[in-house]
Design a protein around this motif. Structure first.
Motif, PDB file in Angstrom:
ATOM      1  N   ARG A   2      -1.196   3.329 -15.368  1.00 45.60           N
ATOM      2  CA  ARG A   2      -1.526   2.817 -16.704  1.00 45.60           C
ATOM      3  C   ARG A   2      -2.338   1.528 -16.613  1.00 45.60           C
ATOM      4  O   ARG A   2      -2.740   0.978 -17.619  1.00 45.60           O
ATOM      5  N   GLN A   3      -2.573   1.053 -15.408  1.00 43.45           N
ATOM      6  CA  GLN A   3      -3.269  -0.215 -15.199  1.00 43.45           C
ATOM      7  C   GLN A   3      -4.786  -0.074 -15.201  1.00 43.45           C
ATOM      8  O   GLN A   3      -5.490  -1.058 -15.195  1.00 43.45           O
ATOM      9  N   ARG A   4      -5.275   1.143 -15.190  1.00 43.47           N
ATOM     10  CA  ARG A   4      -6.723   1.386 -15.142  1.00 43.47           C
ATOM     11  C   ARG A   4      -7.174   2.092 -16.409  1.00 43.47           C
ATOM     12  O   ARG A   4      -6.571   3.076 -16.813  1.00 43.47           O
ATOM     13  N   PRO A   5      -8.271   1.608 -17.019  1.00 42.05           N
ATOM     14  CA  PRO A   5      -8.809   2.321 -18.178  1.00 42.05           C
ATOM     15  C   PRO A   5      -9.438   3.650 -17.754  1.00 42.05           C
ATOM     16  O   PRO A   5      -9.690   3.881 -16.566  1.00 42.05           O
ATOM     17  N   GLY A   6      -9.708   4.509 -18.710  1.00 42.83           N
ATOM     18  CA  GLY A   6     -10.225   5.852 -18.450  1.00 42.83           C
ATOM     19  C   GLY A   6     -11.480   5.882 -17.608  1.00 42.83           C
ATOM     20  O   GLY A   6     -11.616   6.706 -16.701  1.00 42.83           O
ATOM     21  N   ARG A   7     -12.435   4.988 -17.869  1.00 43.31           N
ATOM     22  CA  ARG A   7     -13.693   4.963 -17.113  1.00 43.31           C
ATOM     23  C   ARG A   7     -13.428   4.710 -15.630  1.00 43.31           C
ATOM     24  O   ARG A   7     -14.019   5.363 -14.767  1.00 43.31           O
ATOM     25  N   GLU A  30       1.791  -5.086   0.667  1.00 43.00           N
ATOM     26  CA  GLU A  30       0.592  -4.844  -0.135  1.00 43.00           C
ATOM     27  C   GLU A  30       0.666  -3.502  -0.851  1.00 43.00           C
ATOM     28  O   GLU A  30       0.195  -3.368  -1.969  1.00 43.00           O
ATOM     29  N   GLY A  31       1.220  -2.501  -0.241  1.00 45.10           N
ATOM     30  CA  GLY A  31       1.374  -1.196  -0.854  1.00 45.10           C
ATOM     31  C   GLY A  31       0.154  -0.313  -0.683  1.00 45.10           C
ATOM     32  O   GLY A  31      -0.966  -0.781  -0.723  1.00 45.10           O
ATOM     33  N   ARG A  32       0.403   0.953  -0.468  1.00 47.27           N
ATOM     34  CA  ARG A  32      -0.659   1.946  -0.333  1.00 47.27           C
ATOM     35  C   ARG A  32      -0.345   3.065  -1.312  1.00 47.27           C
ATOM     36  O   ARG A  32       0.810   3.455  -1.465  1.00 47.27           O
ATOM     37  N   GLU A  63      -8.482  13.087  -1.389  1.00 51.94           N
ATOM     38  CA  GLU A  63      -7.128  13.645  -1.456  1.00 51.94           C
ATOM     39  C   GLU A  63      -6.410  13.395  -0.132  1.00 51.94           C
ATOM     40  O   GLU A  63      -7.047  13.269   0.914  1.00 51.94           O
ATOM     41  N   ASN A  64      -5.090  13.326  -0.169  1.00 55.81           N
ATOM     42  CA  ASN A  64      -4.253  13.194   1.032  1.00 55.81           C
ATOM     43  C   ASN A  64      -4.581  11.964   1.874  1.00 55.81           C
ATOM     44  O   ASN A  64      -4.443  11.981   3.093  1.00 55.81           O
ATOM     45  N   LYS A  65      -5.053  10.912   1.228  1.00 56.24           N
ATOM     46  CA  LYS A  65      -5.331   9.656   1.904  1.00 56.24           C
ATOM     47  C   LYS A  65      -4.746   8.548   1.031  1.00 56.24           C
ATOM     48  O   LYS A  65      -4.702   8.680  -0.184  1.00 56.24           O
ATOM     49  N   THR A  66      -4.291   7.464   1.644  1.00 51.76           N
ATOM     50  CA  THR A  66      -3.741   6.360   0.867  1.00 51.76           C
ATOM     51  C   THR A  66      -4.668   5.161   0.921  1.00 51.76           C
ATOM     52  O   THR A  66      -5.411   4.983   1.886  1.00 51.76           O
ATOM     53  N   TYR A  67      -4.606   4.364  -0.144  1.00 46.75           N
ATOM     54  CA  TYR A  67      -5.478   3.206  -0.295  1.00 46.75           C
ATOM     55  C   TYR A  67      -4.678   2.024  -0.823  1.00 46.75           C
ATOM     56  O   TYR A  67      -3.757   2.206  -1.616  1.00 46.75           O
ATOM     57  N   THR A  68      -5.089   0.832  -0.420  1.00 49.71           N
ATOM     58  CA  THR A  68      -4.550  -0.364  -1.062  1.00 49.71           C
ATOM     59  C   THR A  68      -5.334  -0.540  -2.366  1.00 49.71           C
ATOM     60  O   THR A  68      -6.382   0.085  -2.561  1.00 49.71           O
ATOM     61  N   ILE A  69      -4.864  -1.400  -3.226  1.00 46.88           N
ATOM     62  CA  ILE A  69      -5.575  -1.666  -4.471  1.00 46.88           C
ATOM     63  C   ILE A  69      -6.959  -2.233  -4.161  1.00 46.88           C
ATOM     64  O   ILE A  69      -7.950  -1.845  -4.779  1.00 46.88           O
ATOM     65  N   ALA A  70      -7.033  -3.110  -3.171  1.00 45.63           N
ATOM     66  CA  ALA A  70      -8.317  -3.710  -2.794  1.00 45.63           C
ATOM     67  C   ALA A  70      -9.287  -2.662  -2.265  1.00 45.63           C
ATOM     68  O   ALA A  70     -10.481  -2.697  -2.590  1.00 45.63           O
ATOM     69  N   GLU A  71      -8.799  -1.723  -1.472  1.00 47.75           N
ATOM     70  CA  GLU A  71      -9.664  -0.667  -0.937  1.00 47.75           C
ATOM     71  C   GLU A  71     -10.197   0.223  -2.060  1.00 47.75           C
ATOM     72  O   GLU A  71     -11.380   0.582  -2.058  1.00 47.75           O
TER      73      GLU A  71
END
Length: 66
Positions: free
Chosen positions: A28-33, A16-18, A44-52
């Motif tokens: 580049r997958q997210r717009p500015g807003r 899944e990736g963090r 900061e210093n924490k990882t998240y999945t895309i879903a999180e």
């Protein structure tokens, strides 16, 4: 002996990736807003999945203004 489901779980998490806050903001997958919102809700210093990250962003956007 561990069951197959227990053994497969770490592999599923790795697939899944963090990502860090910085990686989401450089994406580049997210717009500015969305990047603006993520800069506020992710720590900061924490990882998240895309879903999180998506869940945190949606929760922030649904908050009532004070």
């Amino acid at each position: 002996m561990k069951r197959k489901e227990e053994m497969a779980q770490p592999a599923a998490q790795a697939a899944e990736g963090r990502y860090t806050k910085e990686q989401f903001l450089k994406s580049r997958q997210r717009p500015g807003r969305e990047k603006d919102v993520l800069s506020v809700v992710l720590e900061e210093n924490k990882t998240y999945t895309i879903a999180e990250a998506e869940t945190a962003m949606q929760a922030f956007l649904k908050m009532e203004a004070k």
